[in-house]
Design a protein around this motif. Structure first.
Motif, mmCIF file in Angstrom:
data_model
loop_
_atom_site.group_PDB
_atom_site.id
_atom_site.type_symbol
_atom_site.label_atom_id
_atom_site.label_comp_id
_atom_site.label_asym_id
_atom_site.label_seq_id
_atom_site.Cartn_x
_atom_site.Cartn_y
_atom_site.Cartn_z
ATOM 1 N N ARG A 165 -59.238 15.984 -35.454
ATOM 2 C CA ARG A 165 -57.944 15.363 -35.129
ATOM 3 C C ARG A 165 -57.438 15.975 -33.825
ATOM 4 N NH1 ARG A 165 -52.779 17.033 -36.471
ATOM 5 N NH2 ARG A 165 -53.668 18.634 -37.858
ATOM 6 N N LEU A 166 -57.196 15.121 -32.854
ATOM 7 C CA LEU A 166 -56.757 15.589 -31.545
ATOM 8 C C LEU A 166 -55.326 16.119 -31.620
ATOM 9 C CD1 LEU A 166 -57.520 15.727 -28.494
ATOM 10 C CD2 LEU A 166 -56.357 13.522 -28.250
ATOM 11 N N LEU A 167 -55.141 17.342 -31.129
ATOM 12 C CA LEU A 167 -53.800 17.914 -31.056
ATOM 13 C C LEU A 167 -53.187 17.703 -29.683
ATOM 14 C CD1 LEU A 167 -54.313 21.299 -32.960
ATOM 15 C CD2 LEU A 167 -53.370 19.143 -33.844
ATOM 16 N N VAL A 168 -53.969 17.938 -28.644
ATOM 17 C CA VAL A 168 -53.451 17.762 -27.288
ATOM 18 C C VAL A 168 -54.624 17.486 -26.353
ATOM 19 C CG1 VAL A 168 -53.481 20.270 -26.868
ATOM 20 C CG2 VAL A 168 -52.044 18.799 -25.443
ATOM 21 N N LEU A 169 -54.424 16.571 -25.418
ATOM 22 C CA LEU A 169 -55.428 16.217 -24.422
ATOM 23 C C LEU A 169 -54.795 16.303 -23.048
ATOM 24 C CD1 LEU A 169 -58.265 15.028 -23.672
ATOM 25 C CD2 LEU A 169 -57.177 12.766 -23.783
ATOM 26 N N ASN A 170 -55.467 16.944 -22.123
ATOM 27 C CA ASN A 170 -54.996 17.087 -20.748
ATOM 28 C C ASN A 170 -55.455 15.857 -19.957
ATOM 29 O OD1 ASN A 170 -54.470 17.886 -18.101
ATOM 30 N ND2 ASN A 170 -54.991 20.015 -18.507
ATOM 31 N N GLU A 171 -54.635 14.842 -19.954
ATOM 32 C CA GLU A 171 -55.043 13.575 -19.353
ATOM 33 C C GLU A 171 -55.300 13.683 -17.852
ATOM 34 O OE1 GLU A 171 -52.623 10.295 -20.473
ATOM 35 O OE2 GLU A 171 -52.855 10.654 -22.632
ATOM 36 N N PRO A 172 -54.458 14.391 -17.084
ATOM 37 C CA PRO A 172 -54.771 14.513 -15.652
ATOM 38 C C PRO A 172 -56.104 15.209 -15.399
ATOM 39 C CG PRO A 172 -52.472 15.080 -16.061
ATOM 40 C CD PRO A 172 -53.133 14.958 -17.394
ATOM 41 N N LEU A 173 -56.395 16.257 -16.161
ATOM 42 C CA LEU A 173 -57.667 16.952 -15.985
ATOM 43 C C LEU A 173 -58.826 16.055 -16.407
ATOM 44 C CD1 LEU A 173 -59.348 19.429 -15.299
ATOM 45 C CD2 LEU A 173 -58.842 20.327 -17.592
ATOM 46 N N ALA A 174 -58.652 15.319 -17.481
ATOM 47 C CA ALA A 174 -59.698 14.391 -17.913
ATOM 48 C C ALA A 174 -60.032 13.407 -16.793
ATOM 49 C CB ALA A 174 -59.251 13.642 -19.172
ATOM 50 N N ALA A 175 -58.998 12.891 -16.142
ATOM 51 C CA ALA A 175 -59.221 11.938 -15.044
ATOM 52 C C ALA A 175 -59.944 12.613 -13.880
ATOM 53 C CB ALA A 175 -57.890 11.358 -14.584
ATOM 54 N N GLU A 176 -59.596 13.877 -13.592
ATOM 55 C CA GLU A 176 -60.272 14.618 -12.515
ATOM 56 C C GLU A 176 -61.760 14.769 -12.801
ATOM 57 O OE1 GLU A 176 -58.583 18.387 -11.487
ATOM 58 O OE2 GLU A 176 -56.535 17.628 -11.678
ATOM 59 N N LEU A 177 -62.106 14.842 -14.060
ATOM 60 C CA LEU A 177 -63.502 15.007 -14.457
ATOM 61 C C LEU A 177 -64.230 13.675 -14.622
ATOM 62 C CD1 LEU A 177 -63.008 17.833 -17.112
ATOM 63 C CD2 LEU A 177 -63.874 18.089 -14.779
ATOM 64 N N GLY A 178 -63.509 12.584 -14.397
ATOM 65 C CA GLY A 178 -64.120 11.265 -14.486
ATOM 66 C C GLY A 178 -64.147 10.676 -15.877
ATOM 67 N N PHE A 179 -63.336 11.229 -16.802
ATOM 68 C CA PHE A 179 -63.268 10.705 -18.162
ATOM 69 C C PHE A 179 -62.093 9.747 -18.300
ATOM 70 C CE2 PHE A 179 -65.229 14.952 -19.172
ATOM 71 C CZ PHE A 179 -66.434 14.453 -19.629
ATOM 72 N N ASP A 180 -62.267 8.752 -19.106
ATOM 73 C CA ASP A 180 -61.169 7.874 -19.492
ATOM 74 C C ASP A 180 -60.438 8.539 -20.654
ATOM 75 O OD1 ASP A 180 -59.455 5.964 -20.453
ATOM 76 O OD2 ASP A 180 -60.982 4.427 -20.782
ATOM 77 N N PRO A 181 -59.169 8.923 -20.472
ATOM 78 C CA PRO A 181 -58.457 9.602 -21.555
ATOM 79 C C PRO A 181 -58.432 8.799 -22.855
ATOM 80 C CG PRO A 181 -57.259 9.848 -19.498
ATOM 81 C CD PRO A 181 -58.366 8.886 -19.233
ATOM 82 N N GLU A 182 -58.295 7.490 -22.749
ATOM 83 C CA GLU A 182 -58.262 6.672 -23.968
ATOM 84 C C GLU A 182 -59.588 6.766 -24.714
ATOM 85 O OE1 GLU A 182 -56.988 2.681 -23.531
ATOM 86 O OE2 GLU A 182 -55.105 3.204 -22.511
ATOM 87 N N PHE A 183 -60.688 6.848 -23.963
ATOM 88 C CA PHE A 183 -61.991 6.985 -24.610
ATOM 89 C C PHE A 183 -62.087 8.323 -25.330
ATOM 90 C CE2 PHE A 183 -66.257 8.840 -24.285
ATOM 91 C CZ PHE A 183 -66.974 7.944 -25.081
ATOM 92 N N LEU A 184 -61.641 9.396 -24.667
ATOM 93 C CA LEU A 184 -61.727 10.716 -25.290
ATOM 94 C C LEU A 184 -60.893 10.811 -26.553
ATOM 95 C CD1 LEU A 184 -61.670 13.149 -22.227
ATOM 96 C CD2 LEU A 184 -63.637 12.474 -23.613
ATOM 97 N N GLU A 185 -59.810 10.067 -26.616
ATOM 98 C CA GLU A 185 -58.947 10.080 -27.794
ATOM 99 C C GLU A 185 -59.529 9.270 -28.943
ATOM 100 O OE1 GLU A 185 -55.295 8.566 -26.351
ATOM 101 O OE2 GLU A 185 -54.725 10.407 -25.304
ATOM 102 N N GLY A 186 -60.523 8.454 -28.644
ATOM 103 C CA GLY A 186 -61.054 7.536 -29.646
ATOM 104 C C GLY A 186 -62.179 8.112 -30.467
ATOM 105 N N PRO A 187 -62.731 7.314 -31.385
ATOM 106 C CA PRO A 187 -63.745 7.802 -32.332
ATOM 107 C C PRO A 187 -65.061 8.200 -31.673
ATOM 108 C CG PRO A 187 -63.469 5.419 -32.510
ATOM 109 C CD PRO A 187 -62.369 5.904 -31.623
ATOM 110 N N GLU A 188 -65.366 7.675 -30.476
ATOM 111 C CA GLU A 188 -66.596 8.069 -29.791
ATOM 112 C C GLU A 188 -66.367 9.254 -28.864
ATOM 113 O OE1 GLU A 188 -68.356 4.769 -27.814
ATOM 114 O OE2 GLU A 188 -68.477 3.527 -29.613
ATOM 115 N N GLY A 189 -65.159 9.373 -28.309
ATOM 116 C CA GLY A 189 -64.875 10.449 -27.377
ATOM 117 C C GLY A 189 -64.578 11.773 -28.040
ATOM 118 N N LEU A 190 -63.903 11.718 -29.182
ATOM 119 C CA LEU A 190 -63.491 12.946 -29.843
ATOM 120 C C LEU A 190 -64.689 13.836 -30.216
ATOM 121 C CD1 LEU A 190 -60.734 14.091 -30.433
ATOM 122 C CD2 LEU A 190 -60.819 13.074 -32.716
ATOM 123 N N PRO A 191 -65.779 13.295 -30.732
ATOM 124 C CA PRO A 191 -66.944 14.144 -31.013
ATOM 125 C C PRO A 191 -67.523 14.811 -29.766
ATOM 126 C CG PRO A 191 -67.105 12.094 -32.234
ATOM 127 C CD PRO A 191 -65.967 11.930 -31.270
#
Length: 471
Positions: free
Chosen positions: A19-45
């Motif tokens: 269960r995601l507690l906190v996600l650093n969305e600006p940093l995720a974008a800097e790394l080339g990740f889609d924050p919405e994907f990371l929050e989802g069932p495929e990104g969280l693992p």
């Protein structure tokens, strides 16, 4: 895999219901990740190592370390994994790393897990440090594992996902040296040069040039810690990064009342890593790095030692220059002001702050108002207000720049009582205090209405403060 002798392929413990507690969305974008994907069932693992991209091989890294002065030849990632490397938006290579992902072959007696509070502490403090402009590892996410982890009591488990320029430490070089493999030591140094200090490769003595660069980076880093009142708490050699980034936030804290002897860590019983000792310990750690690198400096041991001593001799001068320049800026003084004018003024002020047990962060912020002619906010912080005016008169005669002071003196740092409040609430399932705290400390120089409590010192009821590693 480069340097296979220093890493063991390993897998993170499976988390059935993350269960995601906190996600650093600006940093995720800097790394080339889609924050919405990371929050989802495929990104969280992916964030916790339960899913691994094709071609990636997570590893537990090996390193040694002096812990509170005692040498341990084999430490390593006992509860951590290096998931892999990624290019950020600037084309710079970064490590993606886990803490709390389960036991590894380096775990010794530990359970390999982490709990919500300490992982969120690292998230908050590392992101605050980044916002202050201080080199640091970054926090990408904290994910709850829904696992009960036994510490003094049973606590909810969590995994931290962090990002760093690398996880090469002083202890990495100690490990290679203890292994007695000169080829491994040389390859490790070549890797560090290519990763962090490519200019050193062009020097007549590349390994000495690398060491000199690491020394300069650490002198600058620790000076920045001191200027904002940050106390790392556990400056073991395995917690000093070659990159010059702040790494491994355990029992860290920001100083409240100014006192050079301040120690918050519950395990630092003798004050080895007290606020005032941090530059001394940094130099001590660098000496251990020099010892590990001696065979690379010169084939003749006497010449190697002489080269190392000359390089180490620069640390104190570099640190003092960085700290003094920073203190001039905190006081709004021109950088060209003679040191023999600035230094006595600074020393006298720090003595006044210590004697009056004055809040460090608030004082320097309020001093900006004094530079604009409003002395009361700063003067009233002293139990004996008459102690301040004589000093202030001499300081104001130097025409301090109030705007510059506001740019370097934060209005907000992660106040210890507010950090504990947010962590306690998050441990109980309420993330709102954490979100509010993060909003404030990641914009530390912009003073604004409605968040006054985040600039205020701890209430007297908060009492003596102690921090814990979380292991």
């Amino acid at each position: 895999m480069e340097l296979p002798e220093m890493a063991i392929p390993w897998k993170a413990e499976v988390v059935p219901d993350p269960r995601l507690l906190v996600l650093n969305e600006p940093l995720a974008a800097e790394l080339g990740f889609d924050p919405e994907f990371l929050e989802g069932p495929e990104g969280l693992p992916l964030l916790i190592g339960n899913a691994v991209p094709d071609g990636a091989t997570p590893v537990a890294q090996a390193y040694s370390g002096h812990q509170f002065g005692w040498f341990a030849p084999r430490l390593g990632d006992g509860r951590a994994l290096l998931l892999g490397e990624i290019l950020n938006a600037d084309g710079r290579l970064c490590d993606v790393h886990l803490k709390g992902s389960g036991r590894t072959p380096f775990a010794r007696g530990g359970d390999g897990f982490a709990v919500v509070g300490p992982m969120l502490r690292e998230y908050v403090v590392s992101e605050a440090m980044h916002a202050l402009g201080i080199p640091t590892t970054r926090s990408l996410a904290v994910v709850a594992t829904e696992r009960s982890v036994q510490r003094e009591t049973a606590l909810p488990g969590a995994v931290l996902t962090r990002v760093a320029s690398s996880h090469l430490r002083v202890g990495s070089f100690q490990y290679a040296r203890v292994a007695g493999d000169s080829g491994l030591l040389r390859r490790l140094a070549d890797h560090a040069i290519a990763r962090h200090y490519p200019a050193a490769a062009e020097a007549d003595n590349p390994y000495l040039a690398m060491f000199e660069a690491v020394t300069a980076a650490q002198a600058s880093l620790v000076a920045q810690w001191m200027l904002v009142g940050f106390i790392h708490g556990v400056m073991n050699t395995d917690n000093m990064a070659i990159s010059g980034e702040t790494i491994d936030y355990g029992p860290c804290a920001f100083m409240d009342e100014f006192d050079p002897a301040t120690v918050y860590s519950s395990i630092d019983e003798n004050g080895r890593y007290a606020y005032a000792n941090q530059p001394v310990v940094a130099e001590w750690n660098l000496t251990r790095l020099a010892e590990a690198l001696l065979p690379l400096f010169d084939d003749d041991e006497e010449r190697a030692v002489a080269l190392a001593q000359d390089a180490l001799g620069a640390f104190r001068q570099q640190y003092s220059a960085a700290w003094l320049a920073g203190m001039k800026a905190k006081l709004g003084l021109d950088s060209s002001l003679a040191n023999d004018v600035a230094s006595p003024l600074i020393d006298e002020l720090l003595a006044l702050l210590q004697e009056g047990r004055v809040d460090y962060t608030s004082f320097f912020r309020r001093l900006g108002a004094a530079a604009r002619g409003k002395d009361e906010p700063a003067r009233n912080m002293f139990p004996e207000p008459d102690a301040f005016p004589a000093w202030a008169e001499r300081w104001q005669a130097l025409h301090p720049d109030a705007d510059m002071m506001d740019r370097v003196n934060p209005a907000y740092v992660p106040r210890n009582h507010l950090v504990e409040e947010a962590l306690d609430a998050a441990t109980d399932g309420d993330l709102e205090p954490l979100r509010r705290l993060l909003e404030v400390v990641t914009d530390p120089y912009n003073e604004r209405p409605g968040v006054e409590r985040y600039a205020a010192a701890a209430p007297e009821s908060f009492g003596p403060y102690r921090t814990f590693c979380g292991t």
